[in-house]
Design a protein around this motif. Structure first.
Motif, PDB file in Angstrom:
ATOM      1  N   GLN A  33      86.154 -66.971  69.514  1.00 61.52           N
ATOM      2  CA  GLN A  33      85.528 -67.994  68.682  1.00 61.52           C
ATOM      3  C   GLN A  33      84.171 -68.418  69.243  1.00 61.52           C
ATOM      4  N   ARG A  34      84.136 -68.669  70.555  1.00 63.45           N
ATOM      5  CA  ARG A  34      82.890 -69.148  71.165  1.00 63.45           C
ATOM      6  C   ARG A  34      81.812 -68.058  71.152  1.00 63.45           C
ATOM      7  N   ALA A  35      82.240 -66.827  71.417  1.00 60.12           N
ATOM      8  CA  ALA A  35      81.261 -65.730  71.423  1.00 60.12           C
ATOM      9  C   ALA A  35      80.685 -65.522  70.020  1.00 60.12           C
ATOM     10  N   ALA A  36      81.566 -65.485  69.011  1.00 61.02           N
ATOM     11  CA  ALA A  36      81.104 -65.261  67.637  1.00 61.02           C
ATOM     12  C   ALA A  36      80.222 -66.412  67.168  1.00 61.02           C
ATOM     13  N   GLN A  37      80.559 -67.627  67.599  1.00 62.68           N
ATOM     14  CA  GLN A  37      79.760 -68.792  67.210  1.00 62.68           C
ATOM     15  C   GLN A  37      78.340 -68.685  67.774  1.00 62.68           C
ATOM     16  N   ALA A  38      78.242 -68.292  69.043  1.00 65.36           N
ATOM     17  CA  ALA A  38      76.917 -68.133  69.664  1.00 65.36           C
ATOM     18  C   ALA A  38      76.110 -67.092  68.896  1.00 65.36           C
ATOM     19  N   MET A  39      76.776 -66.002  68.500  1.00 67.06           N
ATOM     20  CA  MET A  39      76.070 -64.948  67.777  1.00 67.06           C
ATOM     21  C   MET A  39      75.641 -65.434  66.402  1.00 67.06           C
ATOM     22  N   MET A  40      76.490 -66.212  65.743  1.00 64.46           N
ATOM     23  CA  MET A  40      76.116 -66.753  64.428  1.00 64.46           C
ATOM     24  C   MET A  40      74.961 -67.747  64.559  1.00 64.46           C
ATOM     25  N   ASP A  41      74.942 -68.490  65.669  1.00 65.70           N
ATOM     26  CA  ASP A  41      73.862 -69.459  65.910  1.00 65.70           C
ATOM     27  C   ASP A  41      72.487 -68.786  65.924  1.00 65.70           C
ATOM     28  N   THR A  42      72.437 -67.528  66.324  1.00 66.47           N
ATOM     29  CA  THR A  42      71.141 -66.850  66.400  1.00 66.47           C
ATOM     30  C   THR A  42      70.576 -66.561  65.009  1.00 66.47           C
ATOM     31  N   GLY A  43      71.455 -66.534  64.006  1.00 69.20           N
ATOM     32  CA  GLY A  43      70.999 -66.226  62.656  1.00 69.20           C
ATOM     33  C   GLY A  43      70.748 -64.738  62.427  1.00 69.20           C
ATOM     34  N   VAL A  44      70.990 -63.925  63.437  1.00 70.25           N
ATOM     35  CA  VAL A  44      70.785 -62.480  63.307  1.00 70.25           C
ATOM     36  C   VAL A  44      72.096 -61.851  62.825  1.00 70.25           C
ATOM     37  N   GLU A  45      71.955 -60.871  61.916  1.00 72.23           N
ATOM     38  CA  GLU A  45      73.170 -60.249  61.390  1.00 72.23           C
ATOM     39  C   GLU A  45      73.871 -59.415  62.459  1.00 72.23           C
ATOM     40  N   PHE A  46      75.198 -59.351  62.351  1.00 76.20           N
ATOM     41  CA  PHE A  46      75.957 -58.500  63.270  1.00 76.20           C
ATOM     42  C   PHE A  46      77.248 -58.048  62.604  1.00 76.20           C
ATOM     43  N   ALA A  47      77.791 -56.962  63.116  1.00 76.18           N
ATOM     44  CA  ALA A  47      79.057 -56.448  62.606  1.00 76.18           C
ATOM     45  C   ALA A  47      80.202 -56.962  63.476  1.00 76.18           C
ATOM     46  N   TYR A  48      81.397 -57.034  62.900  1.00 72.87           N
ATOM     47  CA  TYR A  48      82.547 -57.409  63.718  1.00 72.87           C
ATOM     48  C   TYR A  48      83.746 -56.553  63.357  1.00 72.87           C
ATOM     49  N   VAL A  49      84.628 -56.382  64.337  1.00 75.78           N
ATOM     50  CA  VAL A  49      85.909 -55.702  64.115  1.00 75.78           C
ATOM     51  C   VAL A  49      87.000 -56.633  64.639  1.00 75.78           C
ATOM     52  N   ASN A  50      87.993 -56.878  63.791  1.00 76.24           N
ATOM     53  CA  ASN A  50      89.128 -57.701  64.186  1.00 76.24           C
ATOM     54  C   ASN A  50      90.178 -56.803  64.853  1.00 76.24           C
ATOM     55  N   VAL A  51      90.263 -56.889  66.175  1.00 77.11           N
ATOM     56  CA  VAL A  51      91.160 -55.969  66.889  1.00 77.11           C
ATOM     57  C   VAL A  51      92.634 -56.317  66.677  1.00 77.11           C
ATOM     58  N   LEU A  52      92.900 -57.537  66.248  1.00 74.59           N
ATOM     59  CA  LEU A  52      94.301 -57.901  65.991  1.00 74.59           C
ATOM     60  C   LEU A  52      94.854 -57.120  64.796  1.00 74.59           C
ATOM     61  N   GLN A  53      93.955 -56.714  63.907  1.00 76.06           N
ATOM     62  CA  GLN A  53      94.402 -55.955  62.747  1.00 76.06           C
ATOM     63  C   GLN A  53      94.622 -54.492  63.072  1.00 76.06           C
ATOM     64  N   ASN A  54      94.156 -54.065  64.222  1.00 77.47           N
ATOM     65  CA  ASN A  54      94.329 -52.667  64.592  1.00 77.47           C
ATOM     66  C   ASN A  54      94.668 -52.547  66.072  1.00 77.47           C
ATOM     67  N   PRO A  55      95.954 -52.635  66.389  1.00 72.04           N
ATOM     68  CA  PRO A  55      96.396 -52.605  67.784  1.00 72.04           C
ATOM     69  C   PRO A  55      95.921 -51.356  68.523  1.00 72.04           C
ATOM     70  N   ARG A  56      95.687 -50.267  67.818  1.00 72.21           N
ATOM     71  CA  ARG A  56      95.231 -49.048  68.510  1.00 72.21           C
ATOM     72  C   ARG A  56      93.806 -49.224  69.029  1.00 72.21           C
ATOM     73  N   ILE A  57      92.973 -49.938  68.264  1.00 72.64           N
ATOM     74  CA  ILE A  57      91.616 -50.231  68.752  1.00 72.64           C
ATOM     75  C   ILE A  57      91.709 -51.108  69.998  1.00 72.64           C
ATOM     76  N   MET A  58      92.630 -52.075  69.949  1.00 74.47           N
ATOM     77  CA  MET A  58      92.796 -52.973  71.085  1.00 74.47           C
ATOM     78  C   MET A  58      93.169 -52.164  72.330  1.00 74.47           C
ATOM     79  N   GLU A  59      93.920 -51.113  72.137  1.00 75.94           N
ATOM     80  CA  GLU A  59      94.352 -50.282  73.247  1.00 75.94           C
ATOM     81  C   GLU A  59      93.233 -49.347  73.727  1.00 75.94           C
ATOM     82  N   GLU A  60      92.492 -48.792  72.785  1.00 72.74           N
ATOM     83  CA  GLU A  60      91.508 -47.755  73.122  1.00 72.74           C
ATOM     84  C   GLU A  60      90.159 -48.312  73.580  1.00 72.74           C
ATOM     85  N   LEU A  61      89.731 -49.422  72.970  1.00 74.79           N
ATOM     86  CA  LEU A  61      88.370 -49.898  73.240  1.00 74.79           C
ATOM     87  C   LEU A  61      88.084 -50.156  74.727  1.00 74.79           C
ATOM     88  N   PRO A  62      89.040 -50.739  75.463  1.00 74.51           N
ATOM     89  CA  PRO A  62      88.749 -50.966  76.885  1.00 74.51           C
ATOM     90  C   PRO A  62      88.321 -49.695  77.634  1.00 74.51           C
TER      91      PRO A  62
END
Lengths: 122, 97
Positions: A33-62
């Motif tokens: 929440q805090r990280a995404a808020q800081a990024m939104m504060d910049t007003g610059v566009e960014f992409a996001y991926v919700n890792v809770l929706q994809n447990p395999r990403i949560m496993e692989e990304l690290p």
């Protein structure tokens, strides 16, 4: 393409991307929440991926950048860090220019690519 | 159990980073009812170490994660990291006084 390669591709294709628990609008973890808020504060566009929706990403990304926790923020294809680092960069006023530069660079590369396509098709 | 975890985190960080100052704070109570934590804790560490000199934030955090990698599986769900060099630590003390 396996998932690890897909993730690397995704990180290359998006100038700024956060892998987080939940979404910027509905974060499911205080750090995300805090990280995404800081990024939104910049007003610059960014992409996001919700890792809770994809447990395999949560496993692989690290494995991508050898970083054990979430959120993970990548700018211009490089891991910048997690929540603490992004908040610190934001407090120092460095986050916004980093994001802006990455977005500008990606846009330029895309335009160059399109110009190249036009030239070859004419 | 929680005090033991704090002690263990402290030991691992002392062994790896020889910190001049080290604070390990258990913040698990702030996250009570956080189901996905799976019984692991939330911690904040404040480390002042000469090992951080010349390193960016990413590399500093990596050193801390590496030091605690054995504990990430069982004990640590989330870790907030403040990593400073002795020089930075002195500077922030001066500016706040």
């Amino acid at each position: 393409m396996d998932l690890l390669e897909t993730l690397k591709q995704q990180i290359r294709d998006n100038p700024v991307i956060i892998y987080m628990k939940g979404t910027p609008e509905l974060p499911m973890c205080g750090f995300s929440q805090r990280a995404a808020q800081a990024m939104m504060d910049t007003g610059v566009e960014f992409a996001y991926v919700n890792v809770l929706q994809n447990p395999r990403i949560m496993e692989e990304l690290p494995k991508v950048a050898d970083w054990p926790t979430f959120p993970q923020i990548y700018i211009d294809g490089e891991l910048v860090g997690g929540c603490d680092i992004v908040l610190e960069l934001h407090a120092q006023g460095e986050l916004k220019p980093m994001m802006e530069q990455a977005v500008a660079k990606a846009k330029e590369a895309k335009e160059k690519e399109q110009a190249g396509d036009d030239a070859s098709s004419s | 159990m929680s005090a033991e975890r704090v002690e263990r985190i402290r030991e691992y960080l002392e062994a790896a980073l020889a910190p001049q100052q080290l604070e390990v704070i258990d913040e698990s109570h702030l996250h009570a009812g956080h189901a996905s934590a799976g019984g692991k804790g939330h911690f904040r560490v404040r480390v002042v170490s000469g090992r951080f000199s010349g390193l960016g934030l990413l590399q500093r955090h990596r050193l801390v994660y590496d030091a605690l990698s054995e504990l990430m599986e069982q004990d640590i769900h989330a870790l907030a990291i403040e990593a400073r060099t002795p020089e930075e630590s002195n500077r922030s003390k001066e500016s706040s006084s």
